[in-house]
Design a protein around this motif. Structure first.
Motif: not given
Length: 270
Positions: A210-222, A258-270
């Motif tokens: 679930l954490y990996a899915l959230a990161r893929c949705r929010q940031q999608g880095e390799r 939806g998998g997670a919050l928006s990219r901006e919200a996820g980065e703000g909490r990361g």
């Protein structure tokens, strides 16, 4: 968890090994993903010490050895206090023998394909419950099987606590609620009830997916897709097909919703 002998210094090895693996996990998260605050790590370390300290550092075993008294040649052994739970017999008759057979095969330079000591030979690689390729089992291979049981149980709870916390933070929750949620899940009835069985692998690894899915949705880095690949592969190798299916269904619903919050919200909490 009766001790086999009086305490000796080698009884520290399971705890030192589990501690080294925990530090490796937390360091990897800090380096490449989301760091956990030191105070949160201290809480997790304290919880794991309370739960598993006797088997990690005290020379005791997380196996229901009292159940051996019903088997030859152990019937003359005195009972332990408290008595073992007979419903845990498959830990002694299935799970532990499979772990012992894997170590024997590797020590003799053979692939752990079968266990020749059970019946006319039973599969190991073809038996999910043997956990031949399960990462939680693999990292415990340096230890003898009777000590590895406690380390594997510790790692299951460690993974559940750690990844539930970082996943909940990725959902925008604060530090306090995320800690409460991780403790509720990692110390919940399902994880602890089955902590000695392969079924707990799926419960422990689901938050990582679930954490990996959230990161893929929010940031999608390799590195996020790499984490998703590794965590999903580990889940598929959990060793209990029914629970694996349930976990995959949860992950699918999470992603579809939806998998997670928006990219901006996820980065703000990361």
């Amino acid at each position: 968890m009766p001790p086999i002998t009086d305490w000796i210094p080698v009884d520290l090895l399971p705890g030192l090994w589990a501690g080294a693996l925990a530090l490796l996990l937390w360091s990897a998260l800090r380096r490449w993903y989301d760091a956990l605050p030191v105070r949160i790590l201290a809480v997790f370390a304290a919880v794991l010490g309370i739960l598993f300290g006797p088997v990690l550092f005290g020379g005791k075993l997380l196996l229901p050895l009292d159940g051996l008294r019903g088997q030859v040649p152990f019937r003359s052994l005195p009972p332990v206090a408290p008595h073992g739970n007979l419903l845990q017999g498959d830990l002694l008759q299935l799970v532990a023998p499979a772990q012992a057979a894997i170590r024997t095969a590797l020590r003799e330079g053979r692939l752990p394909l079968t266990n020749p000591l059970a019946g006319e030979g039973t599969p190991l690689l073809g038996d999910p419950q043997a956990q031949v390729l399960q990462p939680i089992s693999l990292v415990a291979l340096p230890l003898p099987w009777w000590r590895a049981a406690g380390v594997m149980a510790t790692l299951r709870v460690l993974l559940a606590l750690t990844f539930t916390y970082v996943w909940m933070r990725r959902q925008g929750l604060g530090e306090g609620p995320s800690l409460a949620g991780s403790l509720a899940y990692g110390l919940g009835g399902f994880v602890l009830l089955w902590v000695g069985w392969p079924i707990a692998n799926a419960a422990a690894l689901l938050p990582a997916v679930l954490y990996a899915l959230a990161r893929c949705r929010q940031q999608g880095e390799r590195k996020d897709f790499l984490l998703l690949t590794l965590s999903t592969a580990s889940l598929l190798l959990a060793g209990h097909p029914e629970t694996i299916i349930y976990a995959l269904l949860v992950a699918t619903v999470f992603w579809a919703g939806g998998g997670a919050l928006s990219r901006e919200a996820g980065e703000g909490r990361g």
